[in-house]
Design a protein around this motif. Structure first.
Motif, PDB file in Angstrom:
ATOM      1  N   LYS A 151       0.815  -1.229   0.000  1.00 38.31           N
ATOM      2  CA  LYS A 151       0.000   0.000   0.000  1.00 38.31           C
ATOM      3  C   LYS A 151       0.843   1.271   0.000  1.00 38.31           C
ATOM      4  O   LYS A 151       0.296   2.367  -0.045  1.00 38.31           O
ATOM      5  N   ASP A 154       1.229   7.091   1.991  1.00 35.95           N
ATOM      6  CA  ASP A 154       0.226   6.092   2.362  1.00 35.95           C
ATOM      7  C   ASP A 154      -1.141   6.731   2.209  1.00 35.95           C
ATOM      8  O   ASP A 154      -1.570   7.521   3.041  1.00 35.95           O
ATOM      9  N   GLY A 155      -1.838   6.409   1.108  1.00 38.88           N
ATOM     10  CA  GLY A 155      -3.131   7.035   0.851  1.00 38.88           C
ATOM     11  C   GLY A 155      -2.983   8.523   0.648  1.00 38.88           C
ATOM     12  O   GLY A 155      -2.264   8.971  -0.248  1.00 38.88           O
ATOM     13  N   ASP A 156      -3.621   9.310   1.498  1.00 37.90           N
ATOM     14  CA  ASP A 156      -3.552  10.770   1.349  1.00 37.90           C
ATOM     15  C   ASP A 156      -2.590  11.410   2.347  1.00 37.90           C
ATOM     16  O   ASP A 156      -2.660  12.606   2.619  1.00 37.90           O
ATOM     17  N   CYS A 173      -6.752   4.551  -1.085  1.00 35.60           N
ATOM     18  CA  CYS A 173      -6.364   4.210   0.292  1.00 35.60           C
ATOM     19  C   CYS A 173      -6.113   2.706   0.406  1.00 35.60           C
ATOM     20  O   CYS A 173      -6.601   1.940  -0.382  1.00 35.60           O
TER      21      CYS A 173
END
Length: 250
Positions: free
Chosen positions: A27, A112-114, A250
């Motif tokens: 991720k 990591d994501g936003d 995400c």
């Protein structure tokens, strides 16, 4: 999202002491850059070792951390420990030349994501372009110290002769202080990480103009390095770009 990194030895240097790695791992999106300390033997060894140690540490240990800022600090400390121990081996020899220490700057972006987590040691830099263009890091350099203390004006900084003197590096001392922070990133944000081979040749306004969301990360990196190469390119130049798409994954 898309991201890309590349490096060039420039027009003057015989070898490239910059090292970089970038990878999407599970991720996480990871960009790492290191610039071997100028004037020190085997700076390229230190920079390559640093990026490899940090990448491995992140991939091996990230599931153990609830806060990735702590993960980055520990990864940097691991790189510092390994390079410092290599230096101890070097200075134990009888050859005076071998007593020259090797070190490196080190930058890591972990997305990591936003959320962007980033860590910094030295005078390589991390920038963000959103509504404006701003630097997220502060140089650990002599010239920055003199400017911050009021000993140099902004104009004097531009013409300062000893811009390569840094006050903090990976591997030189037994312990290293790591600057670390995190920010939320938004759709259409562009992140830039670079060695001082870029920022010593182009100012922030010139760099910002080459960051445009209509271009791919690779196109922007290639254009920046091409522009530097068409100038003096007195140092190695390494550039990495992370381009955040409309949808946050995400």
């Amino acid at each position: 999202m898309s991201f890309y990194m590349n490096s060039d030895k420039g027009n003057v240097r015989k070898n490239n002491e910059d090292s970089f790695l970038f990878e999407q791992f599970e991720k996480l999106n990871i960009l790492i850059l290191a610039d071997g300390v100028g004037g020190h033997e085997n700076g390229e060894v230190a920079s390559e070792k640093a990026v490899n140690v940090v990448m491995k540490y992140i991939k091996d240990n990230y599931k153990l951390y609830s806060n990735y800022s702590h993960l980055l600090v520990d990864a940097f400390c691991e790189a510092n420990k390994i390079i410092y121990e290599l230096n101890l081996e070097k200075i134990s020899g009888e050859d005076e030349i071998s007593k020259r220490l090797m070190g490196t700057t080190l930058e890591t972006l972990l997305i990591d994501g936003d959320t962007l987590y980033f860590a910094h040691v030295g005078d390589s830099r991390i920038y963000i372009k959103d509504v404006d263009f701003r630097m997220l890091t502060k140089d650990h350099s002599l010239v920055q110290y003199l400017y911050s203390s009021g000993a140099l004006t902004e104009e004097e900084v531009k013409n300062y002769n000893d811009k390569n003197s840094i006050l903090r590096a990976i591997g030189i001392e037994k312990y290293v202080e790591v600057d670390v922070d995190s920010i939320r990133i938004k759709p259409r944000d562009i992140l830039l990480v670079c060695s001082d081979g870029l920022t010593n040749e182009l100012d922030d306004e010139e760099i910002s103009k080459m960051l445009d969301f209509k271009y791919s990360a690779k196109e922007m990196v290639d254009n920046i390095i091409f522009t530097v190469k068409n100038g003096l390119a007195r140092d190695n130049v390494t550039v990495g770009i992370f381009k955040n798409d409309e949808e946050i994954l995400c």
